[in-house]
Design a protein around this motif. Structure first.
Motif, short mmCIF file in Angstrom:
data_model
loop_
_atom_site.label_atom_id
_atom_site.label_comp_id
_atom_site.label_asym_id
_atom_site.label_seq_id
_atom_site.Cartn_x
_atom_site.Cartn_y
_atom_site.Cartn_z
N MET A 98 0.83 -1.20 0.00
CA MET A 98 0.00 0.00 0.00
C MET A 98 0.88 1.26 0.00
SD MET A 98 -2.65 1.42 2.81
CE MET A 98 -1.30 1.70 3.91
N GLN A 107 -6.13 6.45 -0.18
CA GLN A 107 -6.63 5.57 0.88
C GLN A 107 -7.66 6.27 1.77
OE1 GLN A 107 -5.93 2.30 1.19
NE2 GLN A 107 -4.71 2.49 -0.67
N TYR A 123 -3.35 5.36 10.33
CA TYR A 123 -3.87 4.29 9.48
C TYR A 123 -3.90 2.96 10.26
CZ TYR A 123 -4.08 0.66 5.94
OH TYR A 123 -4.42 -0.46 5.22
#
Length: 176
Positions: A98, A107, A123
């Protein structure tokens, strides 16, 4: 107090142990062999501990290890396992992919266009319920083969990893 004894010499004499000592590079392992050799030569455990600046219990442990398994067991230096990582291997691979192939904006993590050690902990908290410090995140990134670089603005088409703040070190991104 009982005198320390070598109950099973495993085919070693004091002379052979001295030769083995010279081959060993690691000082702490060499010290173990020296302690056993000195006991074999007739010194008391307390005297050996003083000569080698060890605790007498350490000398006793070394003799016990040697009696149980010889030189192999004496030189088997088990390292503690350490703390287990917060993320599983699969989660780490997913995080690395990612970071290398998307931006925080993509995201849904605000307007930032590059990853940094402020965004990644939030995150991780949202995705996995894991609370990590910025230093911890930095260490984890290092273990993943990533390093933080200052984001640079490029005009035109460039590799995405060059524009992001975190990039793979030494060609690590080619592996995944």
């Amino acid at each position: 107090m009982e005198r320390l004894k070598i109950t099973d010499d495993h085919g070693f004499t004091a002379r052979k142990l001295r030769k083995e000592e010279r081959k060993i590079k690691d000082a702490s392992l060499r010290q173990r062999v020296t302690a056993v050799r000195l006991i074999m030569e007739g010194y008391l455990g307390k005297e050996v501990a003083e000569m080698l600046n060890l605790h007498r219990q350490s000398v006793s442990t070394y003799v016990q290890l040697f009696n149980e398994g010889g030189l192999e067991k004496l030189l088997d230096k088990k390292t503690p396992p350490g703390k287990s990582p917060y993320l599983t291997e699969e989660q780490q691979k997913k995080l690395k992919h990612m970071i290398l192939h998307s931006t925080p904006f993509e995201q849904g993590l605000g307007m930032a266009t590059s990853w940094d050690t402020r965004i990644i902990p939030s995150y991780l908290q949202n995705q996995y319920g894991i609370s990590m410090t910025r230093v911890g995140v930095n260490k984890m990134l290092h273990c993943l083969g990533l390093s933080y670089t200052r984001p640079t603005l490029y005009l035109g088409e460039r590799r995405r990893t060059e524009a992001t703040g975190i990039c793979a070190r030494d060609g690590d991104d080619k592996k995944n």
